[in-house]
Design a protein around this motif. Structure first.
Motif, PDB file in Angstrom:
ATOM      1  N   PHE A   1      19.995   3.504   6.750  1.00 15.52           N
ATOM      2  CA  PHE A   1      19.522   5.053   6.422  1.00 15.52           C
ATOM      3  C   PHE A   1      17.929   5.169   6.954  1.00 15.52           C
ATOM      4  CE2 PHE A   1      22.273   4.265   2.637  1.00 15.52           C
ATOM      5  CZ  PHE A   1      23.499   5.170   3.241  1.00 15.52           C
ATOM      6  N   GLU A   2      17.813   6.345   7.563  1.00 12.77           N
ATOM      7  CA  GLU A   2      16.610   6.413   7.928  1.00 12.77           C
ATOM      8  C   GLU A   2      15.915   7.706   7.347  1.00 12.77           C
ATOM      9  OE1 GLU A   2      14.089   5.349  10.172  1.00 12.77           O
ATOM     10  OE2 GLU A   2      15.209   3.659  10.241  1.00 12.77           O
ATOM     11  N   GLY A   3      16.785   8.682   6.683  1.00 10.92           N
ATOM     12  CA  GLY A   3      16.413   9.708   6.002  1.00 10.92           C
ATOM     13  C   GLY A   3      17.436  10.463   5.351  1.00 10.92           C
ATOM     14  N   PRO A   4      17.976   9.797   4.712  1.00 11.95           N
ATOM     15  CA  PRO A   4      19.130  10.499   3.845  1.00 11.95           C
ATOM     16  C   PRO A   4      18.865  11.501   2.978  1.00 11.95           C
ATOM     17  CG  PRO A   4      18.909   8.440   2.720  1.00 11.95           C
ATOM     18  CD  PRO A   4      17.584   8.480   3.979  1.00 11.95           C
ATOM     19  N   THR A   5      19.594  12.819   3.033  1.00  9.18           N
ATOM     20  CA  THR A   5      19.242  13.969   2.551  1.00  9.18           C
ATOM     21  C   THR A   5      20.409  14.748   1.792  1.00  9.18           C
ATOM     22  OG1 THR A   5      19.396  15.446   4.522  1.00  9.18           O
ATOM     23  CG2 THR A   5      17.376  14.692   4.182  1.00  9.18           C
ATOM     24  N   GLY A   6      21.529  14.445   2.075  1.00  4.36           N
ATOM     25  CA  GLY A   6      22.583  14.987   1.348  1.00  4.36           C
ATOM     26  C   GLY A   6      23.930  14.238   1.346  1.00  4.36           C
ATOM     27  N   ILE A   7      24.581  14.609  -0.026  1.00  2.96           N
ATOM     28  CA  ILE A   7      25.663  13.605  -0.295  1.00  2.96           C
ATOM     29  C   ILE A   7      26.846  14.342  -0.965  1.00  2.96           C
ATOM     30  CG2 ILE A   7      24.639  13.092  -2.751  1.00  2.96           C
ATOM     31  CD1 ILE A   7      25.806  10.024  -2.180  1.00  2.96           C
TER      32      ILE A   7
ATOM     33  N   ALA B   1      24.636  12.641   4.489  1.00  6.56           N
ATOM     34  CA  ALA B   1      23.932  13.110   5.883  1.00  6.56           C
ATOM     35  C   ALA B   1      22.719  12.372   6.009  1.00  6.56           C
ATOM     36  CB  ALA B   1      23.277  14.755   5.620  1.00  6.56           C
ATOM     37  N   ASP B   2      22.528  11.873   6.910  1.00  2.64           N
ATOM     38  CA  ASP B   2      21.150  10.736   7.518  1.00  2.64           C
ATOM     39  C   ASP B   2      20.566  11.497   8.704  1.00  2.64           C
ATOM     40  OD1 ASP B   2      19.129   9.172   7.382  1.00  2.64           O
ATOM     41  OD2 ASP B   2      20.456   7.331   8.317  1.00  2.64           O
ATOM     42  N   GLN B   3      19.910  12.564   8.309  1.00  3.16           N
ATOM     43  CA  GLN B   3      19.283  13.486   9.320  1.00  3.16           C
ATOM     44  C   GLN B   3      18.325  12.880  10.202  1.00  3.16           C
ATOM     45  OE1 GLN B   3      16.285  13.670   7.422  1.00  3.16           O
ATOM     46  NE2 GLN B   3      15.368  15.179   8.971  1.00  3.16           N
ATOM     47  N   VAL B   4      17.559  11.711   9.792  1.00  2.00           N
ATOM     48  CA  VAL B   4      16.744  11.377  10.678  1.00  2.00           C
ATOM     49  C   VAL B   4      17.194  10.419  11.861  1.00  2.00           C
ATOM     50  CG1 VAL B   4      14.496   9.825  10.974  1.00  2.00           C
ATOM     51  CG2 VAL B   4      14.645  11.416   9.052  1.00  2.00           C
ATOM     52  N   SER B   5      18.401   9.936  11.305  1.00  3.42           N
ATOM     53  CA  SER B   5      19.099   8.932  12.435  1.00  3.42           C
ATOM     54  C   SER B   5      20.210  10.080  13.098  1.00  3.42           C
ATOM     55  CB  SER B   5      19.880   8.004  11.847  1.00  3.42           C
ATOM     56  OG  SER B   5      20.978   8.336  11.004  1.00  3.42           O
TER      57      SER B   5
END
Length: 187
Positions: A54-60, A70-74
């Motif tokens: 993950f680079e920036g996970p925000t939602g699960i 949801a890994d929005q940075v990647s």
């Protein structure tokens, strides 16, 4: 040790096994908590762009015995089984891949639909469990959506709703969800 505890927890969801799955964004990982034994039986993920990283996970969200992250940075959704084993991933090109966007995901178990927010594009996308877009279920109401973020599914007055936090206007919106398909007839 240096790697214990949370460093930037962002979201959580509860699975059918009654375990709680928590995004630890600062440590680029998912922690699974079993409330019966009050322990973390599994923690998975590392920083990076590879499968299961993950680079920036925000939602699960959990649904259909999968964990969707949801890994929005990647710019992607990563999918795991309930034990943290990587299953698949798909791109979400509409995301800006910046740290100022924090998309969320929620799974509709009745229609097997994953809803994904995009705050910068002011849209809620819909996917099936394999990552195929369900364009007929996308919500693109620019008059109502303003930096959509956290989402939840609930029922009220015999109707199913998708609730969305509108960060841009500090409001809560709700959108009527489609009825689930009728049960298959037995032959």
């Amino acid at each position: 040790g240096a790697d214990t505890g949370f460093y930037g927890p962002r979201d959580l969801t509860i699975g059918p096994n009654k375990h709680i799955y928590i995004i630890d964004q600062g440590r680029a990982r998912i922690a699974e908590f079993d409330p019966e034994i009050k322990q973390y039986p599994r923690v998975w993920g590392t920083k990076g762009l590879g499968e299961g990283q993950f680079e920036g996970p925000t939602g699960i969200a959990v649904g259909d015995n999968f964990v969707f992250v949801a890994d929005q940075v990647s710019g992607r959704i990563e999918v795991f089984d309930l034990t943290g084993q990587f299953v698949k991933q798909w791109e979400v090109p509409i995301w800006t891949k910046g740290v100022d966007e924090t998309p969320d995901v929620v799974f509709d178990e009745k229609t097997k639909t994953l809803y994904v927010s995009s705050g910068k594009a002011n849209v809620i996308l819909a996917f099936d469990v394999d990552g195929n877009p369900k364009t007929e279920l996308e919500l693109r109401d620019a008059e109502k959506l303003s930096e959509p973020g956290a989402m939840a599914i609930g029922e009220a007055n015999k109707q199913r709703w998708l609730y969305v936090v509108n960060r841009g206007t500090s409001t809560l919106l709700r959108f009527e969800l489609p009825a689930p398909p009728p049960p298959a007839k037995k032959k």
